[in-house]
Scaffold this active site. Structure first.
Site, PDB file in Angstrom:
ATOM      1  N   GLY A 262       0.859  -1.144   0.032  1.00  0.00           N
ATOM      2  CA  GLY A 262      -0.040  -0.098  -0.133  1.00  0.00           C
ATOM      3  C   GLY A 262       0.808   1.373   0.030  1.00  0.00           C
ATOM      4  O   GLY A 262       0.449   2.436  -0.538  1.00  0.00           O
ATOM      5  N   GLU A 300       3.750  -6.143   2.526  1.00  0.00           N
ATOM      6  CA  GLU A 300       3.879  -6.899   1.042  1.00  0.00           C
ATOM      7  C   GLU A 300       4.222  -5.508   0.124  1.00  0.00           C
ATOM      8  O   GLU A 300       3.033  -5.416  -0.587  1.00  0.00           O
ATOM      9  CB  GLU A 300       2.647  -7.486   0.766  1.00  0.00           C
ATOM     10  CG  GLU A 300       2.460  -8.924   1.221  1.00  0.00           C
ATOM     11  CD  GLU A 300       1.150  -9.647   0.966  1.00  0.00           C
ATOM     12  OE1 GLU A 300       1.138 -10.860   1.556  1.00  0.00           O
ATOM     13  OE2 GLU A 300       0.333  -8.766   0.505  1.00  0.00           O
ATOM     14  N   PRO A 301       5.207  -4.810   0.088  1.00  0.00           N
ATOM     15  CA  PRO A 301       5.073  -3.798  -0.765  1.00  0.00           C
ATOM     16  C   PRO A 301       5.495  -4.275  -2.483  1.00  0.00           C
ATOM     17  O   PRO A 301       6.180  -5.005  -2.465  1.00  0.00           O
ATOM     18  CB  PRO A 301       6.428  -2.977  -0.379  1.00  0.00           C
ATOM     19  CG  PRO A 301       7.234  -4.174   0.406  1.00  0.00           C
ATOM     20  CD  PRO A 301       6.178  -5.031   0.832  1.00  0.00           C
ATOM     21  N   ARG A 340      -1.248   2.880 -16.295  1.00  0.00           N
ATOM     22  CA  ARG A 340      -2.047   3.631 -15.183  1.00  0.00           C
ATOM     23  C   ARG A 340      -2.795   4.660 -15.242  1.00  0.00           C
ATOM     24  O   ARG A 340      -4.023   4.912 -15.061  1.00  0.00           O
ATOM     25  CB  ARG A 340      -1.243   3.754 -14.019  1.00  0.00           C
ATOM     26  CG  ARG A 340      -0.261   2.418 -13.720  1.00  0.00           C
ATOM     27  CD  ARG A 340       0.571   2.535 -12.561  1.00  0.00           C
ATOM     28  NE  ARG A 340       0.085   2.844 -11.178  1.00  0.00           N
ATOM     29  CZ  ARG A 340       0.083   3.906 -10.599  1.00  0.00           C
ATOM     30  NH1 ARG A 340       0.448   5.009 -11.007  1.00  0.00           N
ATOM     31  NH2 ARG A 340      -0.575   4.219  -9.503  1.00  0.00           N
ATOM     32  N   CYS A 372      -5.627   4.467 -30.775  1.00  0.00           N
ATOM     33  CA  CYS A 372      -6.859   5.083 -31.226  1.00  0.00           C
ATOM     34  C   CYS A 372      -7.655   5.060 -30.057  1.00  0.00           C
ATOM     35  O   CYS A 372      -8.645   4.246 -29.892  1.00  0.00           O
ATOM     36  CB  CYS A 372      -7.254   4.328 -32.362  1.00  0.00           C
ATOM     37  SG  CYS A 372      -8.597   4.868 -33.195  1.00  0.00           S
ATOM     38  N   TYR A 401       3.808  -1.929 -12.045  1.00  0.00           N
ATOM     39  CA  TYR A 401       2.500  -1.754 -12.503  1.00  0.00           C
ATOM     40  C   TYR A 401       2.666  -1.210 -14.037  1.00  0.00           C
ATOM     41  O   TYR A 401       1.578  -0.335 -14.295  1.00  0.00           O
ATOM     42  CB  TYR A 401       1.440  -1.073 -11.610  1.00  0.00           C
ATOM     43  CG  TYR A 401       1.242  -2.027 -10.422  1.00  0.00           C
ATOM     44  CD1 TYR A 401       0.808  -2.990 -10.046  1.00  0.00           C
ATOM     45  CD2 TYR A 401       1.826  -1.090  -9.230  1.00  0.00           C
ATOM     46  CE1 TYR A 401       0.624  -3.421  -8.848  1.00  0.00           C
ATOM     47  CE2 TYR A 401       1.793  -1.894  -8.084  1.00  0.00           C
ATOM     48  CZ  TYR A 401       1.114  -2.979  -7.991  1.00  0.00           C
ATOM     49  OH  TYR A 401       0.990  -3.592  -6.597  1.00  0.00           O
TER      50      TYR A 401
HETATM   51  N1  LLP Z   1      -0.445  -7.433  -1.632  1.00  0.00           N
HETATM   52  C1  LLP Z   1      -1.711  -7.540  -1.932  1.00  0.00           C
HETATM   53  C2  LLP Z   1      -2.561  -8.684  -1.538  1.00  0.00           C
HETATM   54  C3  LLP Z   1      -2.139  -6.863  -3.169  1.00  0.00           C
HETATM   55  O1  LLP Z   1      -3.305  -7.062  -3.514  1.00  0.00           O
HETATM   56  C4  LLP Z   1      -1.365  -5.783  -3.626  1.00  0.00           C
HETATM   57  C5  LLP Z   1      -1.818  -4.996  -4.637  1.00  0.00           C
HETATM   58  C6  LLP Z   1       0.057  -5.671  -2.867  1.00  0.00           C
HETATM   59  C7  LLP Z   1       0.229  -6.416  -1.892  1.00  0.00           C
HETATM   60  C8  LLP Z   1       1.015  -4.420  -3.308  1.00  0.00           C
HETATM   61  O2  LLP Z   1       0.300  -3.166  -3.349  1.00  0.00           O
HETATM   62  P1  LLP Z   1       1.371  -2.133  -3.491  1.00  0.00           P
HETATM   63  O3  LLP Z   1       2.377  -2.057  -2.181  1.00  0.00           O
HETATM   64  O4  LLP Z   1       2.184  -2.098  -4.657  1.00  0.00           O
HETATM   65  O5  LLP Z   1       0.686  -0.633  -3.286  1.00  0.00           O
HETATM   66  N2  LLP Z   1      -2.452  -1.857 -10.359  1.00  0.00           N
HETATM   67  C9  LLP Z   1      -2.649  -0.899  -9.528  1.00  0.00           C
HETATM   68  C10 LLP Z   1      -2.380  -1.068  -7.928  1.00  0.00           C
HETATM   69  C11 LLP Z   1      -3.388  -2.264  -7.749  1.00  0.00           C
HETATM   70  C12 LLP Z   1      -2.625  -3.142  -6.575  1.00  0.00           C
HETATM   71  C13 LLP Z   1      -3.419  -4.354  -6.249  1.00  0.00           C
HETATM   72  N3  LLP Z   1      -2.864  -5.045  -5.205  1.00  0.00           N
HETATM   73  C14 LLP Z   1      -1.425   0.365  -9.632  1.00  0.00           C
HETATM   74  O6  LLP Z   1      -1.295   0.437 -10.759  1.00  0.00           O
HETATM   75  O7  LLP Z   1      -1.294   1.281  -9.114  1.00  0.00           O
END
Ligand code: LLP
Length: 420
Positions: A262, A300-301, A340, A372, A401
């Site tokens: 997150g 879980e980054p 994104r 397009c 991403y």
């Molecule tokens: N753990 C779980 C269970 C998740 O679903 C996610 C992301 C993460 C960890 C990693 O989250 P982070 O640290 O990267 O914020 N595609 C989107 C974000 C959706 C992510 C969904 N889950 C984007 O481009 O920002």
């Protein structure tokens, strides 16, 4: 705009020499000329530094809990990035059998992989039960009969480690589509992830009865937190620790609590940065104070490890003027490279002209791709020196991403990548 404001993103990975962009010490144009555009460029040293920053936050937080930094492979499953992080002792968050396979091939031992699926099928379960040692995160009470069936049919007598992904009733994310907990997302969509609070005990009970080994509790609130999200995120930490206490009283002695991902880097200048160090201290202290028998805490980054360690290089094919707008037309499309901004109305990536990073007469430039689609825009009306045909533009924060979400829409290829 003064220089430091214009170059708020400058660091060891991205810098400026004589008004030209450098990537890990190399001239960006020279890299683009040698390898062609569009091109992703990732920095090894920056990824390692991001990992080290989080590790230090845990060290600074003190305490004697084991800490796990579990890389969310969905952000960027490049095998060399996985190998790099595996070498640091990272754990791995996988969301599909494909990610599990890539992680195993990159050298992650099964016991350092947590599989967090959603709408999990029989085929998914067969694939993730096979490598002995993976922990399987349960997303629904309704998923458990299928888990038992698959285990009984193909993996008899195996004590499979399971965790429960619960939904603590509150979520946070930079976009309604990046909120993964709570009853509804900000746009009203019912949230599909996790087990609702009132059912968590039943899931643990059923897991034990079915002969699984319940070892952890997990939550993931969403992605792309900013400073203002901190109070809500702290509240969610409190809820999770309280839930773990209730479970412990009911006889479930958990090995770990996983607080999900997150937090991440700054995508644009005015973004209030989420206080990751304070957050990690808050997790460690809250868990320690609760006096549980928990052995380990995990985060879980995804973004925090890789996003700002990558850029996408593009070339301006011409500069078009229309109804007073300056439109820099580039040789790639967002959907095929950095999707994104097209997927999330709230996503914004800084764009830098690698040939003239700063200059006195800035204009508002819209950087548009070759697809397009009206939404195929990398950045809208950005203040920058007037671009010229042939200029190299860099889209920042493209390490996470981006390639992993890119499609071949319009029958365009996905760019090559370079790790330096
Ligand atoms: N753990 C779980 C269970 C998740 O679903 C996610 C992301 C993460 C960890 C990693 O989250 P982070 O640290 O990267 O914020 N595609 C989107 C974000 C959706 C992510 C969904 N889950 C984007 O481009 O920002």
């Amino acid at each position: 705009m003064n220089e430091s404001r214009a170059m708020w993103w400058a660091n060891e990975f991205l810098n400026v020499e004589q008004n030209e962009l450098t990537i890990a010490g190399r001239n960006a144009r020279a890299v683009a000329e040698r390898d062609g555009t569009p091109l992703y460029v990732y920095g090894r040293a920056r990824i390692l530094q991001n990992y080290e920053t989080i590790r230090r936050h845990f060290v600074a937080a003190g305490g004697d809990l084991e800490t796990r930094i579990s890389y969310a492979a969905k952000a960027n499953p490049h095998p060399r990035i996985l190998k790099l992080l595996e070498g640091q002792g990272a754990w791995l968050d996988a969301v599909s059998p494909g990610e599990v396979r890539t992680a195993l091939e990159a050298g992650f031992p099964a016991r350092r992989i947590l599989y967090t699926g959603t709408s999990v099928s029989e085929d998914d379960l067969k694939a993730v039960f096979a490598p002995d040692g993976i922990t399987v995160n349960i997303d629904a009470l309704e998923q458990m009969d299928l888990m038992k069936e698959v285990r009984d049919r193909w993996f008899r007598r195996r004590r499979i480690r399971v965790a429960v992904r619960w939904n603590p009733g509150l979520g946070r994310g930079f976009s309604p589509r990046a909120v993964t907990a709570g009853e509804r997302s900000a746009d009203g969509t019912p949230v599909k992830f996790g087990v609702e609070a009132a059912k968590v005990g039943r899931v643990f009970g059923k897991a034990a009865r079915f002969g699984f080994l319940p070892v952890g509790l997990h939550q993931h609130l969403g992605s792309g937190w900013v400073r203002e999200d901190f109070p809500a995120v702290k509240e969610a930490v409190r809820r999770m620790v309280r839930k773990a206490g209730v479970l412990e009283q009911r006889g479930f002695r958990l090995e770990f609590l996983d607080f999900g991902g997150g937090f991440g880097p700054r995508f644009y200048r005015t973004q209030g940065l989420f206080p990751a160090a304070d957050y990690i201290r808050h997790i460690v202290r809250t868990v320690a104070k609760a006096g549980l028998s928990i052995k380990a805490v995990a985060v879980e980054p995804g973004k925090a490890l890789v996003a700002d360690a990558g850029v996408l290089l593009l070339r301006v094919v011409y500069v078009k003027k229309s109804y007073g707008h300056v439109i820099a037309c580039v040789n790639a499309g967002t959907f095929n490279t950095v999707p994104r901004p097209a997927v999330y109305a709230q996503a914004s990536h800084e764009i830098v002209n690698a040939d003239r990073v700063d200059g006195p007469n800035k204009v508002r430039v819209t950087v548009a791709g070759h697809l397009c689609e009206t939404g195929d825009v990398f950045g809208k009306e950005r203040l920058m020196p007037m671009p010229r045909r042939g200029d190299i533009l860099a889209v920042l924060c493209a390490g996470g991403y981006s390639r992993s979400m890119a499609s071949r829409y319009n029958s365009r290829p996905i760019p090559k990548d370079l790790i330096i």
